[in-house]
Design a protein around this motif. Structure first.
Motif, PDB file in Angstrom:
ATOM      1  N   HIS A  93       0.864  -1.187   0.000  1.00 20.00           N
ATOM      2  CA  HIS A  93       0.000   0.000   0.000  1.00 20.00           C
ATOM      3  C   HIS A  93       0.894   1.229   0.000  1.00 20.00           C
ATOM      4  N   ILE A  94       0.709   2.109  -0.985  1.00 20.61           N
ATOM      5  CA  ILE A  94       1.489   3.344  -1.035  1.00 20.61           C
ATOM      6  C   ILE A  94       0.745   4.435  -0.281  1.00 20.61           C
ATOM      7  N   THR A  95       1.496   5.226   0.489  1.00 19.03           N
ATOM      8  CA  THR A  95       0.885   6.256   1.312  1.00 19.03           C
ATOM      9  C   THR A  95       1.902   7.341   1.641  1.00 19.03           C
ATOM     10  N   GLU A  96       1.456   8.316   2.394  1.00 17.86           N
ATOM     11  CA  GLU A  96       2.333   9.393   2.839  1.00 17.86           C
ATOM     12  C   GLU A  96       2.873   9.051   4.219  1.00 17.86           C
ATOM     13  N   ARG A  97       4.130   9.382   4.451  1.00 18.04           N
ATOM     14  CA  ARG A  97       4.786   9.017   5.714  1.00 18.04           C
ATOM     15  C   ARG A  97       4.015   9.512   6.931  1.00 18.04           C
ATOM     16  N   SER A  98       3.480  10.720   6.896  1.00 17.10           N
ATOM     17  CA  SER A  98       2.779  11.264   8.068  1.00 17.10           C
ATOM     18  C   SER A  98       1.540  10.432   8.422  1.00 17.10           C
ATOM     19  N   LEU A  99       0.880   9.874   7.411  1.00 24.52           N
ATOM     20  CA  LEU A  99      -0.288   9.033   7.680  1.00 24.52           C
ATOM     21  C   LEU A  99       0.130   7.736   8.376  1.00 24.52           C
ATOM     22  N   TRP A 100       1.253   7.181   7.962  1.00 30.52           N
ATOM     23  CA  TRP A 100       1.778   5.973   8.609  1.00 30.52           C
ATOM     24  C   TRP A 100       2.221   6.284  10.038  1.00 30.52           C
ATOM     25  N   GLU A 101       2.893   7.408  10.240  1.00 29.90           N
ATOM     26  CA  GLU A 101       3.335   7.780  11.589  1.00 29.90           C
ATOM     27  C   GLU A 101       2.141   7.938  12.527  1.00 29.90           C
ATOM     28  N   ALA A 102       1.058   8.556  12.044  1.00 27.12           N
ATOM     29  CA  ALA A 102      -0.148   8.704  12.860  1.00 27.12           C
ATOM     30  C   ALA A 102      -0.759   7.339  13.171  1.00 27.12           C
ATOM     31  N   ALA A 103      -0.743   6.445  12.193  1.00 26.90           N
ATOM     32  CA  ALA A 103      -1.278   5.098  12.407  1.00 26.90           C
ATOM     33  C   ALA A 103      -0.458   4.349  13.448  1.00 26.90           C
ATOM     34  N   ARG A 104       0.844   4.526  13.426  1.00 24.34           N
ATOM     35  CA  ARG A 104       1.693   3.848  14.415  1.00 24.34           C
ATOM     36  C   ARG A 104       1.321   4.292  15.829  1.00 24.34           C
ATOM     37  N   GLU A 105       0.982   5.559  15.985  1.00 21.06           N
ATOM     38  CA  GLU A 105       0.582   6.060  17.313  1.00 21.06           C
ATOM     39  C   GLU A 105      -0.760   5.473  17.739  1.00 21.06           C
ATOM     40  N   ARG A 106      -1.684   5.279  16.779  1.00 14.92           N
ATOM     41  CA  ARG A 106      -3.015   4.736  17.086  1.00 14.92           C
ATOM     42  C   ARG A 106      -3.018   3.210  17.180  1.00 14.92           C
ATOM     43  N   GLY A 107      -2.043   2.576  16.527  1.00 14.74           N
ATOM     44  CA  GLY A 107      -1.982   1.117  16.536  1.00 14.74           C
ATOM     45  C   GLY A 107      -2.593   0.459  15.317  1.00 14.74           C
TER      46      GLY A 107
END
Length: 110
Positions: free
Chosen positions: A9-23
């Motif tokens: 899945h291609i995405t923007e780094r900031s979206l992945w970083e936010a997901a890491r915080e939410r789990g």
């Protein structure tokens, strides 16, 4: 039972970083959420260049683009290969949030 190939899945780094915080990762595709679409769009490794060009061709946003490499066996939600039109090319879709533990690698794109 044979092991399913990894999906990407291609995405923007900031979206992945936010997901890491939410789990969990809950963006379906560029600008659309899991809640809006009902699933998270994925592709196979072979499909990725075309998907990236379609979604991010000419991208000049502030974030680096990354590719999430996901093990479907770790997702814990249904993974279905579906096409937008009858008889069309099938793409993997994940019908639920993607736990960060299902992401086995993060690669830079471009």
């Amino acid at each position: 039972m044979p092991k399913l190939p990894y999906i990407v899945h291609i995405t923007e780094r900031s979206l992945w970083e936010a997901a890491r915080e939410r789990g969990a990762y809950e963006m379906s595709t560029r600008g659309r959420t899991l809640q809006e679409d009902g699933f998270v769009h994925f592709s196979t490794r072979d499909q990725l260049p075309r998907v990236a060009e379609f979604l991010y061709g000419g991208y000049d946003g502030p974030d680096q683009l990354i590719v999430l490499v996901v093990d479907p066996a770790r997702v814990g939600a249904p993974v279905k290969y579906e096409s937008a039109v009858p008889g069309g090319e099938e793409f993997p879709h994940v019908y639920g949030p993607v736990p960060v533990e299902a992401v086995v690698d993060v690669e830079t794109w471009g």
